[in-house]
Motif scaffolding. Structure first.
Motif, PDB file in Angstrom:
ATOM      1  N   ALA A  67      -6.038 -29.532  15.607  1.00  0.00           N
ATOM      2  CA  ALA A  67      -6.379 -28.796  14.387  1.00  0.00           C
ATOM      3  C   ALA A  67      -6.360 -27.290  14.653  1.00  0.00           C
ATOM      4  O   ALA A  67      -5.836 -26.510  13.835  1.00  0.00           O
ATOM      5  N   LEU A  68      -6.896 -26.855  15.796  1.00  0.00           N
ATOM      6  CA  LEU A  68      -6.896 -25.442  16.155  1.00  0.00           C
ATOM      7  C   LEU A  68      -5.467 -24.915  16.287  1.00  0.00           C
ATOM      8  O   LEU A  68      -5.130 -23.849  15.752  1.00  0.00           O
ATOM      9  N   LEU A  69      -4.615 -25.663  16.979  1.00  0.00           N
ATOM     10  CA  LEU A  69      -3.234 -25.216  17.177  1.00  0.00           C
ATOM     11  C   LEU A  69      -2.459 -25.208  15.858  1.00  0.00           C
ATOM     12  O   LEU A  69      -1.583 -24.356  15.661  1.00  0.00           O
ATOM     13  N   ASN A  70      -2.777 -26.119  14.948  1.00  0.00           N
ATOM     14  CA  ASN A  70      -2.150 -26.078  13.622  1.00  0.00           C
ATOM     15  C   ASN A  70      -2.517 -24.787  12.894  1.00  0.00           C
ATOM     16  O   ASN A  70      -1.677 -24.180  12.229  1.00  0.00           O
ATOM     17  N   GLN A  71      -3.772 -24.346  13.024  1.00  0.00           N
ATOM     18  CA  GLN A  71      -4.192 -23.071  12.421  1.00  0.00           C
ATOM     19  C   GLN A  71      -3.426 -21.908  13.050  1.00  0.00           C
ATOM     20  O   GLN A  71      -2.946 -21.012  12.348  1.00  0.00           O
ATOM     21  N   HIS A  72      -3.319 -21.932  14.371  1.00  0.00           N
ATOM     22  CA  HIS A  72      -2.584 -20.870  15.065  1.00  0.00           C
ATOM     23  C   HIS A  72      -1.113 -20.857  14.631  1.00  0.00           C
ATOM     24  O   HIS A  72      -0.512 -19.788  14.467  1.00  0.00           O
ATOM     25  N   MET A  73      -0.534 -22.041  14.453  1.00  0.00           N
ATOM     26  CA  MET A  73       0.869 -22.118  14.025  1.00  0.00           C
ATOM     27  C   MET A  73       1.067 -21.480  12.653  1.00  0.00           C
ATOM     28  O   MET A  73       2.083 -20.821  12.420  1.00  0.00           O
ATOM     29  N   THR A  74       0.113 -21.669  11.760  1.00  0.00           N
ATOM     30  CA  THR A  74       0.212 -21.070  10.426  1.00  0.00           C
ATOM     31  C   THR A  74       0.269 -19.550  10.541  1.00  0.00           C
ATOM     32  O   THR A  74       1.087 -18.897   9.887  1.00  0.00           O
ATOM     33  N   THR A  75      -0.575 -18.984  11.392  1.00  0.00           N
ATOM     34  CA  THR A  75      -0.580 -17.540  11.621  1.00  0.00           C
ATOM     35  C   THR A  75       0.745 -17.083  12.222  1.00  0.00           C
ATOM     36  O   THR A  75       1.336 -16.092  11.778  1.00  0.00           O
ATOM     37  N   LEU A  76       1.220 -17.810  13.227  1.00  0.00           N
ATOM     38  CA  LEU A  76       2.458 -17.415  13.912  1.00  0.00           C
ATOM     39  C   LEU A  76       3.683 -17.614  13.029  1.00  0.00           C
ATOM     40  O   LEU A  76       4.653 -16.847  13.139  1.00  0.00           O
ATOM     41  N   ARG A  78       3.857 -17.073   9.851  1.00  0.00           N
ATOM     42  CA  ARG A  78       3.932 -15.874   9.003  1.00  0.00           C
ATOM     43  C   ARG A  78       4.415 -14.670   9.812  1.00  0.00           C
ATOM     44  O   ARG A  78       5.168 -13.834   9.312  1.00  0.00           O
ATOM     45  N   LYS A  79       3.975 -14.579  11.050  1.00  0.00           N
ATOM     46  CA  LYS A  79       4.322 -13.433  11.902  1.00  0.00           C
ATOM     47  C   LYS A  79       5.773 -13.477  12.378  1.00  0.00           C
ATOM     48  O   LYS A  79       6.406 -12.437  12.568  1.00  0.00           O
ATOM     49  N   PHE A  80       6.306 -14.689  12.561  1.00  0.00           N
ATOM     50  CA  PHE A  80       7.671 -14.862  13.087  1.00  0.00           C
ATOM     51  C   PHE A  80       8.491 -15.752  12.140  1.00  0.00           C
ATOM     52  O   PHE A  80       8.806 -16.901  12.457  1.00  0.00           O
ATOM     53  N   PRO A  81       8.867 -15.209  10.964  1.00  0.00           N
ATOM     54  CA  PRO A  81       9.556 -16.037   9.967  1.00  0.00           C
ATOM     55  C   PRO A  81      10.982 -16.443  10.350  1.00  0.00           C
ATOM     56  O   PRO A  81      11.581 -17.272   9.680  1.00  0.00           O
ATOM     57  N   ALA A  82      11.516 -15.900  11.437  1.00  0.00           N
ATOM     58  CA  ALA A  82      12.847 -16.311  11.895  1.00  0.00           C
ATOM     59  C   ALA A  82      12.782 -17.605  12.701  1.00  0.00           C
ATOM     60  O   ALA A  82      13.812 -18.228  12.960  1.00  0.00           O
ATOM     61  N   THR A  83      11.576 -18.018  13.102  1.00  0.00           N
ATOM     62  CA  THR A  83      11.381 -19.270  13.847  1.00  0.00           C
ATOM     63  C   THR A  83      10.884 -20.334  12.876  1.00  0.00           C
ATOM     64  O   THR A  83      10.027 -20.072  12.041  1.00  0.00           O
ATOM     65  N   LYS A  84      11.432 -21.525  13.017  1.00  0.00           N
ATOM     66  CA  LYS A  84      11.040 -22.640  12.158  1.00  0.00           C
ATOM     67  C   LYS A  84       9.883 -23.376  12.825  1.00  0.00           C
ATOM     68  O   LYS A  84      10.035 -23.932  13.913  1.00  0.00           O
ATOM     69  N   PHE A  85       8.720 -23.365  12.179  1.00  0.00           N
ATOM     70  CA  PHE A  85       7.531 -24.047  12.689  1.00  0.00           C
ATOM     71  C   PHE A  85       7.357 -25.355  11.928  1.00  0.00           C
ATOM     72  O   PHE A  85       7.304 -25.360  10.697  1.00  0.00           O
ATOM     73  N   ILE A  86       7.260 -26.450  12.698  1.00  0.00           N
ATOM     74  CA  ILE A  86       7.145 -27.788  12.115  1.00  0.00           C
ATOM     75  C   ILE A  86       6.004 -28.513  12.797  1.00  0.00           C
ATOM     76  O   ILE A  86       5.790 -28.367  14.001  1.00  0.00           O
TER      77      ILE A  86
END
Length: 177
Positions: A67-76, A78-86
């Motif tokens: 759950a913590l890493l999912n929150q961090h992924m949401t932040t990242l 937004r910060k790195f929109p050229a990377t696809k986060f899944i």
């Protein structure tokens, strides 16, 4: 005449900046974390496109670090929109995926697996910060971070007991007789 020269320079700067913004906008395709299931895996990961970095987090509900890493992924994301986060529930994406390996990150580039991060120890447990995750993804080549140093170095706690023993032993060198 000087005004014409200034105007020409400003126009060149403006055109260059517009071109830079258009280039950045063309790379900024994502910006959010996409939730997928097994059938979507090939399309979203392996066929993401040329030059596309994909960060896939396999997780399970009820595991606090996931759950913590999912929150961090949401932040990242937004910060790195050229990377696809899944993200994907582990057993939905990979049948019989063992819980002991969670959380797991698979890092892809051009549809090929480039790196993986498996298990809680890899992330430093519940102490993992968004900066630390960014650093790990940057080191693996998945995000273009401007970080130059591992943020975990700031947290390094010296082993006081061992250094005290070393200092005590240094002063009691009995072999000098």
């Amino acid at each position: 005449m000087e005004d014409d020269e200034d105007e020409r320079v400003f126009e060149e700067i403006r055109k260059k900046r517009i071109a830079e913004m258009k280039a950045a906008a063309s790379l900024a395709k994502f910006g959010t974390v996409l939730e997928i299931s097994g059938p979507e895996y090939i399309q979203e990961v392996n066929k993401a496109g040329d030059g596309i970095n994909v960060v896939l987090h396999l997780y399970k509900q009820g595991i606090p670090l996931c759950a913590l890493l999912n929150q961090h992924m949401t932040t990242l994301a937004r910060k790195f929109p050229a990377t696809k986060f899944i993200k994907s529930i582990s057993t939905t994406c990979v049948p019989n995926f063992p819980d002991k390996n969670l959380p797991t990150f698979f890092l892809y580039k051009d549809g090929d697996l480039k790196s993986q991060m498996v298990g809680a120890v890899t992330f430093g447990g519940m102490n993992c910060t968004v900066d630390e995750l960014e650093w790990m993804l940057h080191r693996a080549g998945s995000v273009a971070s401007k970080m130059e140093h591992d943020p975990r170095e700031k947290r390094h706690i010296p082993d006081v007991m061992t250094s005290a023993i070393r200092q005590a032993n240094y002063g009691n060198d009995s072999d000098s007789d």
